[in-house]
Scaffold this motif. Sequence first.
Motif, short mmCIF file in Angstrom:
data_model
loop_
_atom_site.label_atom_id
_atom_site.label_comp_id
_atom_site.label_asym_id
_atom_site.label_seq_id
_atom_site.Cartn_x
_atom_site.Cartn_y
_atom_site.Cartn_z
N LEU A 76 0.79 -1.23 0.00
CA LEU A 76 0.00 0.00 0.00
C LEU A 76 0.82 1.28 0.00
O LEU A 76 0.34 2.34 -0.41
CB LEU A 76 -0.94 0.02 1.22
CG LEU A 76 -2.06 -1.02 1.21
CD1 LEU A 76 -2.80 -1.01 2.55
CD2 LEU A 76 -3.04 -0.75 0.07
N GLU A 77 2.10 1.19 0.42
CA GLU A 77 2.85 2.42 0.66
C GLU A 77 3.75 2.88 -0.49
O GLU A 77 4.29 3.98 -0.45
CB GLU A 77 3.71 2.25 1.92
CG GLU A 77 2.90 2.23 3.20
CD GLU A 77 2.25 3.57 3.49
OE1 GLU A 77 2.75 4.61 3.02
OE2 GLU A 77 1.24 3.58 4.21
N GLN A 78 3.99 2.04 -1.50
CA GLN A 78 4.86 2.43 -2.63
C GLN A 78 6.21 2.95 -2.12
O GLN A 78 6.62 4.08 -2.39
CB GLN A 78 4.18 3.46 -3.51
CG GLN A 78 2.90 2.96 -4.18
CD GLN A 78 2.26 3.99 -5.09
OE1 GLN A 78 2.29 5.18 -4.81
NE2 GLN A 78 1.69 3.53 -6.19
N LEU A 79 6.89 2.09 -1.40
CA LEU A 79 8.14 2.48 -0.74
C LEU A 79 9.33 2.50 -1.69
O LEU A 79 9.42 1.67 -2.60
CB LEU A 79 8.43 1.51 0.41
CG LEU A 79 7.41 1.45 1.54
CD1 LEU A 79 7.75 0.32 2.48
CD2 LEU A 79 7.34 2.78 2.28
N ASP A 80 10.24 3.42 -1.43
CA ASP A 80 11.54 3.39 -2.10
C ASP A 80 12.49 2.44 -1.39
O ASP A 80 13.29 1.76 -2.02
CB ASP A 80 12.15 4.80 -2.11
CG ASP A 80 11.33 5.79 -2.89
OD1 ASP A 80 11.06 5.53 -4.08
OD2 ASP A 80 10.94 6.82 -2.31
N GLU A 97 8.16 -10.74 0.03
CA GLU A 97 7.02 -9.84 0.01
C GLU A 97 7.42 -8.46 -0.51
O GLU A 97 6.71 -7.85 -1.32
CB GLU A 97 6.43 -9.68 1.41
CG GLU A 97 5.75 -10.93 1.96
CD GLU A 97 5.31 -10.75 3.41
OE1 GLU A 97 4.67 -11.68 3.93
OE2 GLU A 97 5.61 -9.70 4.00
N ALA A 98 8.59 -7.98 -0.06
CA ALA A 98 9.06 -6.66 -0.47
C ALA A 98 9.37 -6.61 -1.97
O ALA A 98 9.02 -5.65 -2.66
CB ALA A 98 10.29 -6.27 0.34
N VAL A 99 10.02 -7.66 -2.46
CA VAL A 99 10.33 -7.71 -3.89
C VAL A 99 9.05 -7.72 -4.71
O VAL A 99 8.90 -6.98 -5.70
CB VAL A 99 11.20 -8.93 -4.21
CG1 VAL A 99 11.34 -9.11 -5.72
CG2 VAL A 99 12.58 -8.79 -3.56
N GLN A 100 8.10 -8.55 -4.32
CA GLN A 100 6.84 -8.65 -5.05
C GLN A 100 6.04 -7.35 -4.99
O GLN A 100 5.28 -7.05 -5.91
CB GLN A 100 6.02 -9.81 -4.49
CG GLN A 100 6.62 -11.18 -4.78
CD GLN A 100 6.04 -12.29 -3.93
OE1 GLN A 100 5.06 -12.09 -3.21
NE2 GLN A 100 6.65 -13.47 -3.99
N ALA A 101 6.23 -6.57 -3.92
CA ALA A 101 5.51 -5.31 -3.79
C ALA A 101 6.11 -4.20 -4.65
O ALA A 101 5.50 -3.14 -4.79
CB ALA A 101 5.48 -4.87 -2.33
N GLY A 102 7.30 -4.43 -5.18
CA GLY A 102 7.89 -3.45 -6.08
C GLY A 102 8.70 -2.35 -5.41
O GLY A 102 8.85 -1.27 -5.99
N VAL A 103 9.25 -2.61 -4.21
CA VAL A 103 10.11 -1.60 -3.60
C VAL A 103 11.35 -1.41 -4.47
O VAL A 103 11.73 -2.28 -5.24
CB VAL A 103 10.52 -2.01 -2.17
CG1 VAL A 103 9.29 -2.22 -1.30
CG2 VAL A 103 11.39 -3.25 -2.16
N ARG A 104 12.00 -0.28 -4.32
CA ARG A 104 13.16 0.04 -5.17
C ARG A 104 14.48 -0.42 -4.58
O ARG A 104 15.45 -0.60 -5.31
CB ARG A 104 13.19 1.54 -5.42
CG ARG A 104 11.98 2.07 -6.17
CD ARG A 104 12.07 3.58 -6.34
NE ARG A 104 13.24 3.96 -7.12
CZ ARG A 104 13.75 5.19 -7.19
NH1 ARG A 104 13.18 6.16 -6.46
NH2 ARG A 104 14.81 5.46 -7.92
N SER A 105 14.54 -0.60 -3.27
CA SER A 105 15.77 -1.07 -2.63
C SER A 105 15.39 -1.73 -1.31
O SER A 105 14.34 -1.43 -0.72
CB SER A 105 16.75 0.07 -2.38
OG SER A 105 16.20 1.02 -1.48
#
Length: 343
Positions: A76-80, A97-105
Amino acid sequence: MHRAGIVGLGKIAAMYEKPGSPYPYCHAGGILQSEKVELTAVAEMSDQATANFRGIWGREFPDLRYYASSIDMLHLEQLDIASICVRGPHHFKVFMEAVQAGVRSIFLEKPPSCSLSEMDNMLHTAKQKHIPITVSYSRHWHPSLIKMQELVQAGLVGKVHTVVSYSGGAVLSYASHATDMICQFAGAGSSAYSVKATGSVPNTDVPQGYEPEPRLDRMVIEFDNGVTGLQIGQHGEHGEFYCQVFGSEGSIKAGMYTEPVFFNKKGEVQELSAYQMPEQASVFLKAYDQISDYLAGGSLPHCTNEAFVTVHEIGFAAIESIHSGQAIRLPNERRHRKIFANS
Protein backbone atom coordinates in the motif's frame (compact mmCIF):
# COMPACT_ATOMS: atom_id res chain seq x y z
CA MET A 1 12.85 12.65 -0.08
CA HIS A 2 12.83 8.88 -0.48
CA ARG A 3 10.11 6.94 1.31
CA ALA A 4 11.18 4.24 3.79
CA GLY A 5 9.17 1.67 5.71
CA ILE A 6 10.39 -0.51 8.58
CA VAL A 7 9.19 -4.07 9.13
CA GLY A 8 9.72 -5.13 12.75
CA LEU A 9 10.07 -2.68 15.67
CA GLY A 10 12.62 -4.45 17.85
CA LYS A 11 15.91 -3.20 19.26
CA ILE A 12 17.84 -2.55 16.05
CA ALA A 13 14.83 -0.88 14.44
CA ALA A 14 14.26 1.63 17.21
CA MET A 15 14.96 0.50 20.76
CA TYR A 16 18.75 0.77 21.09
CA GLU A 17 18.45 4.57 21.17
CA LYS A 18 16.02 7.40 21.91
CA PRO A 19 15.35 10.64 20.04
CA GLY A 20 18.03 13.19 20.80
CA SER A 21 20.94 10.75 20.68
CA PRO A 22 23.72 12.41 18.66
CA TYR A 23 24.75 9.17 16.92
CA PRO A 24 21.70 6.86 17.06
CA TYR A 25 22.45 3.19 16.53
CA CYS A 26 19.07 2.21 15.13
CA HIS A 27 17.09 2.57 11.91
CA ALA A 28 14.54 5.05 13.23
CA GLY A 29 17.26 7.32 14.58
CA GLY A 30 19.26 7.28 11.35
CA ILE A 31 16.19 8.11 9.27
CA LEU A 32 15.21 10.87 11.69
CA GLN A 33 18.59 12.56 11.16
CA SER A 34 18.56 12.11 7.38
CA GLU A 35 17.60 14.97 5.09
CA LYS A 36 17.20 12.54 2.19
CA VAL A 37 14.90 9.81 3.61
CA GLU A 38 11.57 9.99 5.43
CA LEU A 39 9.94 7.25 7.49
CA THR A 40 6.40 6.91 6.14
CA ALA A 41 5.21 3.60 7.64
CA VAL A 42 6.09 0.77 10.00
CA ALA A 43 4.75 -2.77 10.34
CA GLU A 44 4.75 -4.82 13.56
CA MET A 45 2.58 -7.77 14.62
CA SER A 46 3.03 -7.15 18.35
CA ASP A 47 0.69 -4.54 19.81
CA GLN A 48 3.08 -4.07 22.72
CA ALA A 49 6.07 -3.43 20.45
CA THR A 50 4.02 -0.93 18.45
CA ALA A 51 2.94 0.83 21.65
CA ASN A 52 6.57 0.98 22.84
CA PHE A 53 7.62 2.51 19.54
CA ARG A 54 4.83 5.09 19.66
CA GLY A 55 5.78 6.04 23.18
CA ILE A 56 9.40 6.72 22.27
CA TRP A 57 9.32 7.84 18.63
CA GLY A 58 5.70 8.84 17.96
CA ARG A 59 6.28 12.58 18.43
CA GLU A 60 9.20 12.49 16.01
CA PHE A 61 7.10 10.88 13.27
CA PRO A 62 3.61 12.41 13.74
CA ASP A 63 2.35 11.42 10.27
CA LEU A 64 3.60 7.84 10.44
CA ARG A 65 1.22 5.08 9.39
CA TYR A 66 1.15 1.88 11.45
CA TYR A 67 0.39 -1.59 10.11
CA ALA A 68 -0.02 -4.96 11.79
CA SER A 69 0.86 -6.74 8.52
CA SER A 70 4.09 -6.36 6.58
CA ILE A 71 2.46 -7.38 3.31
CA ASP A 72 -0.23 -4.71 3.70
CA MET A 73 2.34 -1.99 4.33
CA LEU A 74 4.58 -3.08 1.47
CA HIS A 75 1.77 -3.19 -1.07
CA LEU A 76 0.00 0.00 0.00
CA GLU A 77 2.85 2.42 0.66
CA GLN A 78 4.86 2.43 -2.63
CA LEU A 79 8.14 2.48 -0.74
CA ASP A 80 11.54 3.39 -2.10
CA ILE A 81 13.30 1.58 0.76
CA ALA A 82 12.05 -1.46 2.67
CA SER A 83 13.98 -1.94 5.92
CA ILE A 84 13.61 -5.52 7.14
CA CYS A 85 14.28 -5.70 10.88
CA VAL A 86 12.43 -8.88 11.86
CA ARG A 87 14.26 -11.87 13.35
CA GLY A 88 16.48 -13.88 11.01
CA PRO A 89 14.13 -16.84 10.39
CA HIS A 90 11.53 -14.39 8.99
CA HIS A 91 13.90 -12.54 6.65
CA PHE A 92 13.27 -14.70 3.59
CA LYS A 93 9.47 -14.40 3.75
CA VAL A 94 9.40 -10.64 4.28
CA PHE A 95 12.12 -10.13 1.69
CA MET A 96 10.07 -11.90 -0.96
CA GLU A 97 7.02 -9.84 0.01
CA ALA A 98 9.06 -6.66 -0.47
CA VAL A 99 10.33 -7.71 -3.89
CA GLN A 100 6.84 -8.65 -5.05
CA ALA A 101 5.51 -5.31 -3.79
CA GLY A 102 7.89 -3.45 -6.08
CA VAL A 103 10.11 -1.60 -3.60
CA ARG A 104 13.16 0.04 -5.17
CA SER A 105 15.77 -1.07 -2.63
CA ILE A 106 16.02 -3.34 0.42
CA PHE A 107 17.96 -2.62 3.62
CA LEU A 108 18.20 -6.02 5.30
CA GLU A 109 19.32 -6.59 8.86
CA LYS A 110 21.96 -9.23 9.48
CA PRO A 111 22.22 -12.14 9.31
CA PRO A 112 20.67 -11.84 5.84
CA SER A 113 19.38 -15.41 5.68
CA CYS A 114 19.31 -18.69 7.59
CA SER A 115 20.81 -20.72 4.74
CA LEU A 116 22.95 -20.05 1.70
CA SER A 117 20.24 -21.43 -0.56
CA GLU A 118 17.87 -18.76 0.80
CA MET A 119 20.51 -16.13 0.05
CA ASP A 120 20.98 -17.46 -3.49
CA ASN A 121 17.23 -17.28 -4.07
CA MET A 122 17.02 -13.75 -2.68
CA LEU A 123 19.86 -12.52 -4.86
CA HIS A 124 18.42 -14.13 -7.99
CA THR A 125 14.95 -12.72 -7.39
CA ALA A 126 16.20 -9.22 -6.60
CA LYS A 127 18.51 -9.17 -9.64
CA GLN A 128 15.58 -9.92 -11.93
CA LYS A 129 13.80 -6.86 -10.51
CA HIS A 130 16.97 -4.70 -10.43
CA ILE A 131 16.62 -4.26 -6.66
CA PRO A 132 19.89 -3.83 -4.69
CA ILE A 133 20.20 -5.63 -1.33
CA THR A 134 22.13 -3.73 1.32
CA VAL A 135 22.89 -5.66 4.52
CA SER A 136 23.42 -3.93 7.85
CA TYR A 137 26.96 -4.97 8.71
CA SER A 138 27.07 -1.53 10.24
CA ARG A 139 30.85 -1.02 10.50
CA HIS A 140 30.73 -0.31 6.77
CA TRP A 141 29.34 3.16 7.59
CA HIS A 142 31.36 4.12 10.64
CA PRO A 143 33.22 7.33 9.66
CA SER A 144 36.61 6.57 11.23
CA LEU A 145 36.56 2.95 10.02
CA ILE A 146 35.76 4.11 6.48
CA LYS A 147 38.60 6.65 6.66
CA MET A 148 41.09 4.09 7.99
CA GLN A 149 40.06 1.66 5.27
CA GLU A 150 40.73 4.34 2.65
CA LEU A 151 44.13 5.12 4.18
CA VAL A 152 45.13 1.46 4.29
CA GLN A 153 44.08 1.02 0.67
CA ALA A 154 46.19 4.07 -0.19
CA GLY A 155 49.27 2.43 1.35
CA LEU A 156 49.37 3.80 4.91
CA VAL A 157 50.78 0.54 6.33
CA GLY A 158 52.37 -0.71 3.11
CA LYS A 159 51.36 -4.13 1.79
CA VAL A 160 48.80 -5.68 4.13
CA HIS A 161 49.54 -9.27 5.17
CA THR A 162 47.36 -9.89 8.27
CA VAL A 163 44.08 -8.58 9.65
CA VAL A 164 43.08 -9.61 13.18
CA SER A 165 39.61 -8.96 14.55
CA TYR A 166 38.18 -9.49 18.00
CA SER A 167 34.68 -10.79 18.66
CA GLY A 168 33.38 -14.25 19.31
CA GLY A 169 29.83 -15.34 19.98
CA ALA A 170 27.17 -16.51 17.56
CA VAL A 171 28.79 -16.92 14.15
CA LEU A 172 26.15 -15.28 11.95
CA SER A 173 24.33 -13.04 14.40
CA TYR A 174 27.22 -11.49 16.32
CA ALA A 175 30.73 -12.41 15.22
CA SER A 176 29.82 -11.51 11.63
CA HIS A 177 30.57 -7.83 12.36
CA ALA A 178 34.18 -8.74 13.07
CA THR A 179 34.29 -10.99 10.01
CA ASP A 180 33.11 -8.03 7.96
CA MET A 181 35.90 -5.82 9.30
CA ILE A 182 38.45 -8.40 8.15
CA CYS A 183 36.95 -8.29 4.66
CA GLN A 184 36.96 -4.49 4.68
CA PHE A 185 40.69 -4.35 5.31
CA ALA A 186 41.80 -7.43 3.35
CA GLY A 187 42.01 -5.35 0.17
CA ALA A 188 39.75 -4.19 -2.63
CA GLY A 189 38.88 -7.01 -5.01
CA SER A 190 40.30 -9.73 -2.77
CA SER A 191 38.39 -12.99 -2.44
CA ALA A 192 38.34 -15.39 0.49
CA TYR A 193 39.01 -18.96 -0.59
CA SER A 194 39.49 -20.97 2.64
CA VAL A 195 38.05 -20.87 6.17
CA LYS A 196 39.09 -22.88 9.24
CA ALA A 197 37.21 -22.31 12.50
CA THR A 198 36.73 -23.71 15.96
CA GLY A 199 33.72 -23.21 18.17
CA SER A 200 30.87 -24.94 19.92
CA VAL A 201 27.27 -25.86 19.12
CA PRO A 202 24.84 -25.01 21.94
CA ASN A 203 22.46 -27.67 23.14
CA THR A 204 19.32 -25.61 22.59
CA ASP A 205 15.92 -26.39 21.14
CA VAL A 206 15.25 -24.88 17.73
CA PRO A 207 12.27 -25.19 15.35
CA GLN A 208 12.08 -28.27 13.16
CA GLY A 209 14.22 -27.98 10.06
CA TYR A 210 16.80 -25.71 11.72
CA GLU A 211 20.10 -26.33 13.49
CA PRO A 212 21.36 -24.28 16.46
CA GLU A 213 23.69 -21.40 15.62
CA PRO A 214 27.26 -22.28 16.67
CA ARG A 215 29.41 -19.96 18.76
CA LEU A 216 32.76 -18.95 17.28
CA ASP A 217 35.98 -19.24 19.28
CA ARG A 218 38.52 -18.49 16.54
CA MET A 219 38.78 -18.50 12.76
CA VAL A 220 41.40 -18.26 10.01
CA ILE A 221 40.42 -16.83 6.61
CA GLU A 222 42.76 -17.05 3.64
CA PHE A 223 42.42 -14.52 0.80
CA ASP A 224 43.65 -14.89 -2.76
CA ASN A 225 45.85 -11.78 -2.49
CA GLY A 226 47.93 -13.39 0.27
CA VAL A 227 46.22 -11.69 3.23
CA THR A 228 45.36 -13.84 6.24
CA GLY A 229 42.40 -12.90 8.43
CA LEU A 230 42.33 -14.04 12.06
CA GLN A 231 39.32 -13.78 14.35
CA ILE A 232 40.18 -14.64 17.92
CA GLY A 233 37.15 -13.91 20.02
CA GLN A 234 36.86 -11.34 22.77
CA HIS A 235 40.45 -11.49 24.01
CA GLY A 236 41.84 -8.26 22.59
CA GLU A 237 43.16 -5.28 24.50
CA HIS A 238 39.92 -3.36 23.83
CA GLY A 239 37.49 -6.25 24.25
CA GLU A 240 35.64 -6.75 20.97
CA PHE A 241 34.43 -5.26 17.71
CA TYR A 242 37.74 -3.82 16.58
CA CYS A 243 40.56 -4.99 14.36
CA GLN A 244 44.30 -4.68 13.85
CA VAL A 245 45.75 -4.42 10.36
CA PHE A 246 49.42 -5.35 9.87
CA GLY A 247 51.41 -4.34 6.82
CA SER A 248 54.97 -4.13 5.58
CA GLU A 249 55.34 -0.51 6.79
CA GLY A 250 53.28 -0.41 9.96
CA SER A 251 49.94 -1.26 11.50
CA ILE A 252 46.67 0.27 12.66
CA LYS A 253 43.96 -0.35 15.23
CA ALA A 254 40.43 0.59 14.24
CA GLY A 255 36.95 -0.14 15.54
CA MET A 256 33.52 1.20 16.24
CA TYR A 257 34.14 1.83 19.94
CA THR A 258 37.88 2.61 19.91
CA GLU A 259 39.85 5.58 18.64
CA PRO A 260 41.92 4.73 15.55
CA VAL A 261 45.67 4.39 16.07
CA PHE A 262 48.49 4.24 13.50
CA PHE A 263 51.86 2.65 14.30
CA ASN A 264 54.93 3.01 12.09
CA LYS A 265 57.26 0.14 11.23
CA LYS A 266 59.07 0.57 14.58
CA GLY A 267 55.80 0.32 16.52
CA GLU A 268 55.74 4.03 17.36
CA VAL A 269 52.38 5.80 17.50
CA GLN A 270 51.95 8.27 14.65
CA GLU A 271 49.73 11.34 14.58
CA LEU A 272 46.57 10.96 12.46
CA SER A 273 45.42 14.60 12.51
CA ALA A 274 47.19 15.29 9.21
CA TYR A 275 44.88 12.81 7.50
CA GLN A 276 41.71 14.85 8.17
CA MET A 277 39.91 12.30 10.30
CA PRO A 278 36.11 12.66 10.07
CA GLU A 279 33.70 13.56 12.83
CA GLN A 280 31.54 10.88 14.44
CA ALA A 281 28.11 10.21 12.92
CA SER A 282 25.33 7.63 13.09
CA VAL A 283 26.13 4.61 10.95
CA PHE A 284 22.45 4.37 10.08
CA LEU A 285 22.35 7.98 8.92
CA LYS A 286 25.30 7.24 6.62
CA ALA A 287 23.70 4.04 5.34
CA TYR A 288 20.33 5.60 4.55
CA ASP A 289 21.96 8.59 2.86
CA GLN A 290 24.01 6.22 0.67
CA ILE A 291 20.89 4.27 -0.30
CA SER A 292 19.11 7.54 -1.12
CA ASP A 293 22.06 8.72 -3.21
CA TYR A 294 21.94 5.47 -5.16
CA LEU A 295 18.22 5.88 -5.82
CA ALA A 296 18.98 9.38 -7.09
CA GLY A 297 21.43 7.98 -9.65
CA GLY A 298 24.60 7.48 -7.60
CA SER A 299 26.77 4.45 -6.92
CA LEU A 300 25.70 1.38 -4.96
CA PRO A 301 25.77 1.71 -1.15
CA HIS A 302 28.49 0.02 0.82
CA CYS A 303 27.84 -3.61 1.82
CA THR A 304 25.49 -4.25 -1.09
CA ASN A 305 25.15 -7.48 -3.08
CA GLU A 306 28.60 -9.10 -3.49
CA ALA A 307 30.04 -7.34 -0.41
CA PHE A 308 27.62 -8.93 2.05
CA VAL A 309 27.69 -12.26 0.20
CA THR A 310 31.37 -12.68 1.05
CA VAL A 311 30.74 -12.21 4.78
CA HIS A 312 27.81 -14.63 4.78
CA GLU A 313 29.73 -17.27 2.80
CA ILE A 314 32.57 -17.05 5.33
CA GLY A 315 30.11 -17.41 8.21
CA PHE A 316 28.58 -20.57 6.81
CA ALA A 317 32.04 -21.92 5.99
CA ALA A 318 32.99 -21.34 9.64
CA ILE A 319 29.90 -23.33 10.68
CA GLU A 320 30.86 -26.18 8.35
CA SER A 321 34.39 -26.13 9.74
CA ILE A 322 33.18 -26.18 13.37
CA HIS A 323 31.12 -29.27 12.58
CA SER A 324 33.73 -31.07 10.46
CA GLY A 325 37.02 -29.96 11.99
CA GLN A 326 38.30 -29.30 8.46
CA ALA A 327 39.18 -26.20 6.45
CA ILE A 328 36.36 -25.32 4.06
CA ARG A 329 36.94 -24.08 0.53
CA LEU A 330 34.73 -21.31 -0.85
CA PRO A 331 32.18 -21.14 -2.25
CA ASN A 332 30.43 -23.56 0.08
CA GLU A 333 29.14 -26.71 -1.55
CA ARG A 334 26.59 -27.35 1.19
CA ARG A 335 24.04 -24.58 0.70
CA HIS A 336 20.93 -26.04 2.32
CA ARG A 337 22.16 -26.25 5.94
CA LYS A 338 19.58 -24.14 7.79
CA ILE A 339 20.73 -22.30 10.92
CA PHE A 340 18.40 -20.73 13.47
CA ALA A 341 20.18 -17.38 13.19
CA ASN A 342 17.97 -15.24 15.35
CA SER A 343 19.81 -11.94 15.79
